[in-house]
Every structure is written in C-alpha cells, then in structure tokens.
Scaffold this motif. Structure first.
Motif, PDB file in Angstrom:
ATOM      1  N   GLY A  13      30.699  16.171 -62.593  1.00  0.00           N
ATOM      2  CA  GLY A  13      31.111  16.818 -61.354  1.00  0.00           C
ATOM      3  C   GLY A  13      32.565  17.275 -61.715  1.00  0.00           C
ATOM      4  O   GLY A  13      33.245  16.934 -62.501  1.00  0.00           O
ATOM      5  N   ILE A  14      32.943  18.367 -60.459  1.00  0.00           N
ATOM      6  CA  ILE A  14      34.306  18.928 -60.576  1.00  0.00           C
ATOM      7  C   ILE A  14      34.977  18.483 -59.274  1.00  0.00           C
ATOM      8  O   ILE A  14      34.238  18.911 -58.183  1.00  0.00           O
ATOM      9  CB  ILE A  14      34.321  20.300 -60.972  1.00  0.00           C
ATOM     10  CG1 ILE A  14      33.703  20.734 -62.362  1.00  0.00           C
ATOM     11  CG2 ILE A  14      35.898  20.706 -60.894  1.00  0.00           C
ATOM     12  CD1 ILE A  14      33.730  21.958 -62.788  1.00  0.00           C
ATOM     13  N   VAL A  15      35.922  17.703 -59.247  1.00  0.00           N
ATOM     14  CA  VAL A  15      36.774  17.527 -58.067  1.00  0.00           C
ATOM     15  C   VAL A  15      38.068  18.686 -57.971  1.00  0.00           C
ATOM     16  O   VAL A  15      38.664  18.771 -58.793  1.00  0.00           O
ATOM     17  CB  VAL A  15      37.402  16.332 -58.107  1.00  0.00           C
ATOM     18  CG1 VAL A  15      38.319  16.038 -56.687  1.00  0.00           C
ATOM     19  CG2 VAL A  15      36.472  15.295 -58.151  1.00  0.00           C
ATOM     20  N   GLU A  16      37.865  19.591 -56.928  1.00  0.00           N
ATOM     21  CA  GLU A  16      38.656  20.810 -56.992  1.00  0.00           C
ATOM     22  C   GLU A  16      39.646  20.456 -55.724  1.00  0.00           C
ATOM     23  O   GLU A  16      39.262  20.452 -54.442  1.00  0.00           O
ATOM     24  CB  GLU A  16      37.822  21.913 -56.587  1.00  0.00           C
ATOM     25  CG  GLU A  16      38.599  23.310 -56.538  1.00  0.00           C
ATOM     26  CD  GLU A  16      37.845  24.448 -56.227  1.00  0.00           C
ATOM     27  OE1 GLU A  16      38.363  25.560 -55.829  1.00  0.00           O
ATOM     28  OE2 GLU A  16      36.548  24.476 -56.411  1.00  0.00           O
ATOM     29  N   VAL A  78      34.324   5.210 -58.053  1.00  0.00           N
ATOM     30  CA  VAL A  78      34.903   5.082 -59.332  1.00  0.00           C
ATOM     31  C   VAL A  78      34.385   5.931 -60.226  1.00  0.00           C
ATOM     32  O   VAL A  78      33.231   5.677 -60.686  1.00  0.00           O
ATOM     33  CB  VAL A  78      35.248   3.490 -59.837  1.00  0.00           C
ATOM     34  CG1 VAL A  78      35.942   3.455 -60.948  1.00  0.00           C
ATOM     35  CG2 VAL A  78      35.932   2.875 -58.681  1.00  0.00           C
ATOM     36  N   VAL A  79      35.284   6.895 -60.749  1.00  0.00           N
ATOM     37  CA  VAL A  79      34.344   7.828 -61.791  1.00  0.00           C
ATOM     38  C   VAL A  79      35.227   8.003 -62.900  1.00  0.00           C
ATOM     39  O   VAL A  79      36.260   7.660 -63.006  1.00  0.00           O
ATOM     40  CB  VAL A  79      34.303   9.346 -61.166  1.00  0.00           C
ATOM     41  CG1 VAL A  79      33.506   9.086 -59.836  1.00  0.00           C
ATOM     42  CG2 VAL A  79      35.506   9.820 -60.700  1.00  0.00           C
ATOM     43  N   GLU A  80      34.578   8.471 -64.145  1.00  0.00           N
ATOM     44  CA  GLU A  80      35.385   8.526 -65.231  1.00  0.00           C
ATOM     45  C   GLU A  80      35.861   9.975 -65.190  1.00  0.00           C
ATOM     46  O   GLU A  80      35.109  11.028 -65.114  1.00  0.00           O
ATOM     47  CB  GLU A  80      34.378   8.575 -66.544  1.00  0.00           C
ATOM     48  CG  GLU A  80      35.025   8.720 -67.848  1.00  0.00           C
ATOM     49  CD  GLU A  80      33.985   8.511 -69.037  1.00  0.00           C
ATOM     50  OE1 GLU A  80      34.695   8.399 -70.306  1.00  0.00           O
ATOM     51  OE2 GLU A  80      32.960   8.259 -68.602  1.00  0.00           O
ATOM     52  N   ASN A  92      32.869  12.401 -64.730  1.00  0.00           N
ATOM     53  CA  ASN A  92      31.257  11.695 -64.987  1.00  0.00           C
ATOM     54  C   ASN A  92      31.362  10.481 -64.153  1.00  0.00           C
ATOM     55  O   ASN A  92      32.018   9.783 -63.884  1.00  0.00           O
ATOM     56  CB  ASN A  92      31.410  11.325 -66.639  1.00  0.00           C
ATOM     57  CG  ASN A  92      31.318  12.493 -67.365  1.00  0.00           C
ATOM     58  OD1 ASN A  92      30.887  13.553 -67.285  1.00  0.00           O
ATOM     59  ND2 ASN A  92      32.023  12.497 -68.702  1.00  0.00           N
ATOM     60  N   GLY A  93      29.559  10.479 -63.751  1.00  0.00           N
ATOM     61  CA  GLY A  93      29.326   9.462 -63.163  1.00  0.00           C
ATOM     62  C   GLY A  93      29.666   9.617 -61.378  1.00  0.00           C
ATOM     63  O   GLY A  93      29.689   8.646 -60.753  1.00  0.00           O
ATOM     64  N   ILE A  94      29.635  10.691 -60.939  1.00  0.00           N
ATOM     65  CA  ILE A  94      29.988  11.066 -59.725  1.00  0.00           C
ATOM     66  C   ILE A  94      28.747  11.073 -58.659  1.00  0.00           C
ATOM     67  O   ILE A  94      27.608  11.307 -59.326  1.00  0.00           O
ATOM     68  CB  ILE A  94      30.676  12.573 -59.476  1.00  0.00           C
ATOM     69  CG1 ILE A  94      31.140  12.530 -58.164  1.00  0.00           C
ATOM     70  CG2 ILE A  94      29.714  13.666 -59.914  1.00  0.00           C
ATOM     71  CD1 ILE A  94      32.174  13.623 -58.154  1.00  0.00           C
TER      72      ILE A  94
END
Length: 141
Positions: A13-16, A78-80, A92-94
């Motif tokens: 995923g992308i956190v913007e 908690v994501v990578e 990753n892992g979202i």
C-alpha cells in the motif's frame, strides 16, 4: 484485506501525506517498520462494547479485541517500510481500507514496542490462525 498486517505481509500500500507534512518523513527511511494510527471511517457509529472478533465465535469485550467498531474508532497497524518518496510511504503488510484517514505515523522500535513478557489473553486458546484470515463485512456500516 487481511484482518491484521501479519495476515498477508505481501499486501502493498501507499500512505500518502498531505504536502504540508512531507518534511516529517525525514529520517523515517532508516527504520524497517512503522506504526500507522488511523481513523476507522467506515465503521458503524454505534460501537457495541461486546463484539464477535474475526478470530473467535464468542462475544468479547471490545477492548480485548482489535475490532474496528470502537467507542473511539482509532486503528493501529505495524507495517514494513518498502520505500519513501516525496510524501509517499510505500509499505508492505497493510490492512487498512483505501482512503482511510491517517492520524499519525510513528517509527516501530522493538526495544520500546515489544514487551518480552506479553500474554495474549483469549487469543492463546483460539483455534484460528491469523495468517489465513481475510476481513469480511461484519464491522462495516
């Protein structure tokens, strides 16, 4: 969507961030993981104090679960960290619904965030395995 990040570590995923917050990402690239805090904007406003969590078929107190319907609908994952570019953090892992409002990002620090003597309550006796669980619509409004 996995029900927890560990449910599918390959989900990217992308956190913007808004442009005004981009400078706050400085030095986050030195960490392998981060904590995302967000608002469960798709959860029902009527938050029951007992829920049937994804990993069990017995009603549990909401504060003993990770259910998204909560008196104060705040989520934590908690994501990578895969990469950081400008105001975007690829992770990753979202396990977050698309367009979920982000409240904060914090670096994950094992020495601070992983107590060595933690117990997992009712989850210890659960016959389910988180790695195989995908979200269903039980907590969506």
């Amino acid at each position: 969507m996995p029900i927890q990040p560990v449910g599918d570590a390959a989900v990217e995923g992308i956190v913007e961030l808004e442009k005004a917050y981009a400078d706050g990402l400085k030095d986050l690239d030195g960490f392998t993981h981060c904590i995302l805090l967000y608002h469960f904007h798709e959860s029902d406003d009527a938050a029951p104090l007992e829920v049937e969590p994804f990993l069990d078929d017995e009603p549990r107190g909401v504060f003993a679960t990770r259910a998204p319907q909560r008196p104060n609908p705040i989520g934590l994952s908690v994501v990578e960290i895969e990469s950081i570019t400008d105001r975007n953090v690829t992770v990753n892992g979202i396990d977050v619904v698309d367009q979920t409002p982000l409240l904060d990002i914090k670096p994950f620090v094992p020495d601070f965030d992983v107590p060595s003597d933690a117990d997992t309550g009712w989850l210890t006796a659960s016959k389910s395995t988180i790695q195989s669980k995908q979200a269903d619509d039980r907590f969506l409004r």
